[in-house]
Scaffold this motif. Structure first.
Motif, PDB file in Angstrom:
ATOM      1  N   SER A 117       8.647   4.688   1.737  1.00  0.00           N
ATOM      2  CA  SER A 117       8.366   4.217   0.383  1.00  0.00           C
ATOM      3  C   SER A 117       7.702   5.285  -0.462  1.00  0.00           C
ATOM      4  N   GLY A 118       7.392   6.425   0.102  1.00  0.00           N
ATOM      5  CA  GLY A 118       6.697   7.469  -0.651  1.00  0.00           C
ATOM      6  C   GLY A 118       5.195   7.407  -0.411  1.00  0.00           C
ATOM      7  N   SER A 119       4.531   8.506  -0.662  1.00  0.00           N
ATOM      8  CA  SER A 119       3.108   8.614  -0.337  1.00  0.00           C
ATOM      9  C   SER A 119       2.257   7.790  -1.293  1.00  0.00           C
ATOM     10  N   SER A 120       1.128   7.335  -0.810  1.00  0.00           N
ATOM     11  CA  SER A 120       0.125   6.644  -1.618  1.00  0.00           C
ATOM     12  C   SER A 120      -1.245   7.049  -1.085  1.00  0.00           C
ATOM     13  N   ASP A 121      -2.287   6.564  -1.707  1.00  0.00           N
ATOM     14  CA  ASP A 121      -3.645   6.985  -1.316  1.00  0.00           C
ATOM     15  C   ASP A 121      -4.561   5.772  -1.320  1.00  0.00           C
ATOM     16  N   LEU A 122      -4.305   4.860  -0.400  1.00  0.00           N
ATOM     17  CA  LEU A 122      -5.100   3.646  -0.293  1.00  0.00           C
ATOM     18  C   LEU A 122      -6.031   3.745   0.913  1.00  0.00           C
ATOM     19  N   ALA A 123      -7.161   3.075   0.811  1.00  0.00           N
ATOM     20  CA  ALA A 123      -8.148   3.109   1.902  1.00  0.00           C
ATOM     21  C   ALA A 123      -7.885   2.002   2.913  1.00  0.00           C
ATOM     22  N   SER A 124      -7.556   0.795   2.433  1.00  0.00           N
ATOM     23  CA  SER A 124      -7.314  -0.343   3.320  1.00  0.00           C
ATOM     24  C   SER A 124      -6.001  -1.020   2.927  1.00  0.00           C
ATOM     25  N   PRO A 125      -4.893  -0.383   3.204  1.00  0.00           N
ATOM     26  CA  PRO A 125      -3.620  -0.904   2.702  1.00  0.00           C
ATOM     27  C   PRO A 125      -3.074  -2.047   3.540  1.00  0.00           C
ATOM     28  N   ILE A 126      -2.351  -2.911   2.887  1.00  0.00           N
ATOM     29  CA  ILE A 126      -1.517  -3.904   3.564  1.00  0.00           C
ATOM     30  C   ILE A 126      -0.199  -4.006   2.803  1.00  0.00           C
ATOM     31  N   ALA A 127       0.861  -4.445   3.494  1.00  0.00           N
ATOM     32  CA  ALA A 127       2.139  -4.765   2.853  1.00  0.00           C
ATOM     33  C   ALA A 127       2.327  -6.268   2.949  1.00  0.00           C
ATOM     34  N   GLN A 128       2.765  -6.873   1.849  1.00  0.00           N
ATOM     35  CA  GLN A 128       2.865  -8.333   1.810  1.00  0.00           C
ATOM     36  C   GLN A 128       4.177  -8.754   1.159  1.00  0.00           C
ATOM     37  N   LEU A 129       4.826  -9.746   1.767  1.00  0.00           N
ATOM     38  CA  LEU A 129       6.026 -10.346   1.196  1.00  0.00           C
ATOM     39  C   LEU A 129       5.610 -11.553   0.370  1.00  0.00           C
TER      40      LEU A 129
END
Length: 830
Positions: A117-129
């Motif tokens: 999906s390409g780079s990002s800069d999150l500290a506490s990431p989640i993916a959600q549907l």
């Protein structure tokens, strides 16, 4: 998107650690969330909180490749988004994970990353549907809610072939992100296909459908209530459409009036844009709207300054003050050369005025200029001051805003409902308003012909009415047709058709030479000819000895002149000079379907996909006859020899000599004179003379089974097919051996799911009881949704298998190799 390229720019160490990290934590996933401590293996799925959508690995029909996609939680599975559409996984050992900084990664069976999906800069990431079908990457709070402004990525920004509720079609002008729809390459391959739908920002923004790099359709600009080319939007009761034009973004989106409505807009691999709604009671998708629907939906059918109207015949006419640029081509119903001014504009003296075209789809706005603050009267004055201005219109249907054209006006059509006023600039000589040039003239219809033409129309109308009163006339020689063949004529039902001079026909066919003879049907011989250097034609000449052609000739001329559809053969004109009765058609280089289907050598040229496309095309043409044309028509002689194939093997229904018009309040008719062809007639028609739209559906079902099997319904060995093809197909189906029906020459190219569905559909169409057979609208829906769950068919109406008597044999003899010809069987009811 170039997501894979973006992934490659991640620091190598970080990517490596992320992959190792996700492999150590191989916890299976539940619910709607994916975290860096989990991964989604091939056999697991995410389900949105409301259980409306699911995300996971899937294989398209007839494919073993694996993709990560999102689909509606209904049966059959309906894919609405695909991640790795250009990078499939060949085995069922793939995995989806999210890295510690919030990058989604798909890996194959060898743990090799194939999509990101390409780079990002999150500290506490989640993916959600989410329950709207959007898959997002965000920063998570301790309570699981999204941190405001932390949305790092969402699938809604990267549509595939489907637009969901709330999804944007258009541009983010700050980032340069362009959200467009791209069709699948085929039902088994979600890779980007031939068709793209996007929002064009040039001039007044409008939605365009491309076929490759060629503009195929244009929805027109937004007029405040609908897209100019889709006035049906104003009739939507449950769908709301918004078009947003701001400094930082321009986009279209849609929503519903109820959260319980399940809907989607999909562009399929054939280029059809279809709006579906889910029907809970029948558990299937229903087509709410489909575009392109008619010939006028395709761009510039009538060229510059031409007007397209699918309810007219021919469909093209010129704007008031304009005339055909190439009249001869217009006589042949080819209007793409467009129109030219009758009188040049006189800008210097300020004597120009405007004609109003009502209920119009605005011309192509890609090179127009727009001022959304200007009033309509100011817009008119601005146009008059600009000597290059050719037309103007309001940007908003309420009369505010101004669109000005300074180029040729292309792709105009008119509607019976909706559309808006277009003001076309004309010279004073073409306005007919005397010295008062300040008023616009409303054009409610485009006037053609002259006083002589009007008189001729009246004479022909009277003659046709006389003919109807004298139905006992045995031959067409008693019908008072005009013998001067260089004008157009109409009867009281508004049919019109170019008349050809007999000398022109003789020259085109080399005096009906035997070398140009294509075939012969019950109507008479058919010849190939050429008008001018390029226009190829098929000439059908009524035989003097024919007892079947007189009434059929009149019937065909009157009916087909009113019909315009890509899957109907085009009648170019006729000749009624002296005793000659001649029909002139567009030439079909691949002749008729029976010449391929029932020939072992030629049959191999029609692979499964081509046969499926032919079935779809015939269905679309028949639906037009039954529901969408100006007249409601029952064909009554649908068979393989009456399906012609153009150079691209597209099917066109021909021969309307036996067709009948139904009134809106009629469902069935009864006749004592049964006409048609044994093997294609429905039982109720063959035995009792009762016919309806379901009679054509039966014939279509026979066609489907013949196309799939390569065998005729009649004329086969009783021992081989238990009486006929329908009985054989039914027997195979009941024993679970349906695929044995498929033509052996194409067995290597078939899609088993599609083939079985088509066989089932054919059997549904030939059921004995007419009320059990589907309508053609249902048939088209079933063909458009190849994963649709079809009901089980009941026993077919087996056609009588007794040997015909000598009299019947002579009456039912047909020419299976007819080419642009009419093959008619007349059977007297018992």
């Amino acid at each position: 998107m170039e997501l894979f390229g973006k992934m490659c720019r991640l620091p190598a160490a970080l990517l490596f650690l992320s992959l190792i990290f996700s492999s150590l934590f191989s916890l299976s996933v539940g619910g709607d969330i994916l975290t860096p401590t989990q991964h989604l293996p091939d056999d697991q799925i995410l389900i949105s909180v409301g259980e409306r959508f699911a995300l996971g690995f899937f294989s398209p029909v007839n494919s073993n490749n694996r993709y990560v996609g999102i689909w509606y939680k209904v049966s059959p599975r309906t894919i609405v988004w695909v991640a790795n559409r250009q990078h499939p996984i060949s085995e069922r050992n793939g995995s989806l994970s999210i890295t510690a900084n919030g990058t989604l990664i798909i890996t194959d069976q060898n743990s090799k990353p194939i999509w990101s999906s390409g780079s990002s800069d999150l500290a506490s990431p989640i993916a959600q549907l989410l329950d709207n079908g959007n898959f997002i990457v965000k920063e998570a709070k301790g309570d699981g809610n999204i941190v405001p402004g932390s949305l790092a990525w969402q699938s809604f920004d990267y549509p595939t072939d489907t637009l969901l509720l709330g999804m944007k079609l258009g541009w983010n002008l700050t980032s340069g992100l362009n959200r467009n729809l791209t069709s699948w390459a085929s039902p088994s391959d979600p890779a980007p296909g031939l068709y793209t739908m996007f929002l064009d920002l040039h001039g007044d923004p409008q939605i365009i459908l491309l076929e490759g790099s060629k503009q195929l359709c244009r929805a027109g600009p937004w007029n405040g209530q609908s897209l100019s080319g889709i006035p049906d939007m104003m009739r939507f009761k449950v769908i709301t459409v918004d078009f947003v034009i701001k400094n930082d973004e321009v986009f279209a989106t849609y929503n519903t009036t109820s959260t319980s409505i399940i809907t989607r807009l999909t562009m399929n691999y054939t280029g059809q844009v279809q709006h579906f709604a889910w029907l809970d009671d029948s558990q299937m998708w229903s087509i709410y709207m489909s575009k392109p629907r008619d010939l006028c939906d395709y761009v510039s059918q009538c060229g510059a300054y031409g007007v397209c109207n699918p309810d007219d015949s021919p469909i093209c006419s010129c704007l008031p003050g304009f005339k055909p640029r190439l009249p001869r081509n217009w006589d042949l119903r080819e209007g793409k050369d467009g129109c030219a001014r009758m009188t040049e504009l006189d800008c210097r003296n300020g004597t120009d005025g405007f004609a109003t075209i009502e209920k119009a789809k605005l011309p192509d706005t890609s090179r127009s200029t727009v001022d959304r603050s200007m009033r309509l009267d100011e817009c008119r004055a601005t146009c008059l001051r600009n000597c290059s201005c050719t037309a103007y219109a309001s940007a908003n249907i309420n009369g505010t805003g101004c669109i000005i054209w300074t180029t040729e006006l292309n792709d105009i059509r008119v509607f019976t409902f909706g559309g808006q006023d277009l003001y076309v600039r004309l010279a004073v000589a073409d306005l007919g308003l005397g010295s008062d040039h300040s008023h616009s003239r409303t054009i409610t219809g485009i006037v053609v012909g002259s006083v002589v033409g009007i008189l001729l129309l009246a004479v022909v109308g009277i003659c046709v009415r006389m003919k109807r009163r004298r139905r006992t006339a045995a031959t067409l020689g008693a019908i008072p047709f005009a013998s001067h063949c260089n004008n157009e004529y109409k009867d009281d039902k508004d049919w019109e058709l170019p008349l050809f001079d007999l000398g022109t026909i003789i020259a085109a066919t080399d005096n009906f030479s035997i070398e140009n003879k294509l075939g012969k049907g019950g109507f008479g011989p058919v010849y190939k000819g050429k008008l001018g250097e390029e226009q190829e034609i098929a000439v059908k000449r009524l035989s003097k000895t024919s007892t079947q052609g007189a009434n059929e000739f009149m019937n065909e001329v009157i009916l087909i002149a009113k019909l315009q559809h890509r899957n109907l053969v085009r009648l170019l004109g006729c000749c009624t000079q002296g005793e000659e009765r001649i029909l002139v058609y567009e030439y079909m280089p691949n002749k008729s379907l029976d010449a391929f289907i029932f020939d072992k050598d030629k049959g191999v040229l029609l692979d499964w996909q081509t046969r499926y496309n032919i079935i779809e095309g015939i269905a679309q043409g028949l639906l037009y006859l039954h529901r969408d044309s100006r007249l409601r028509i029952i064909h009554r002689d649908l068979k393989t020899s009456n399906i012609l194939l153009d150079k691209d093997m597209n099917p066109k229904i021909s021969d309307f000599g036996l067709a009948r018009i139904f009134r809106e309040d009629e469902t069935t008719l009864n006749t004592r004179r049964v006409v048609g062809t044994y093997g294609y007639m429905s039982p109720e028609y063959a035995m009792d003379g009762v016919f309806s739209v379901k009679s054509d559906v039966f014939s279509f079902g026979v066609l489907v089974l013949e196309i799939i099997s390569g065998k005729k319904n009649r004329g086969v060995s009783i021992s081989e097919h238990q009486g006929n093809l329908l009985a054989h197909a039914w027997s195979l189906w009941m024993h679970g051996n349906g695929l044995e029906l498929v033509d052996k020459s194409i067995s290597n190219s078939i899609s088993m799911v599609e083939a079985l569905n088509c066989i089932k559909l054919g059997l549904l169409c030939v059921q004995e009881c007419p009320k059990d057979r589907p309508t053609m609208s249902s048939v088209v829906l079933m063909l458009g949704n190849k994963n649709a769950s079809l009901p089980d068919p009941k026993q077919p109406g087996f056609f009588p298998t007794r040997a015909p008597s000598k009299n019947e044999s002579s009456k039912s003899k047909t020419n299976s190799a007819s080419i642009n010809g009419l093959s008619v069987t007349t059977v007297e009811g018992r």
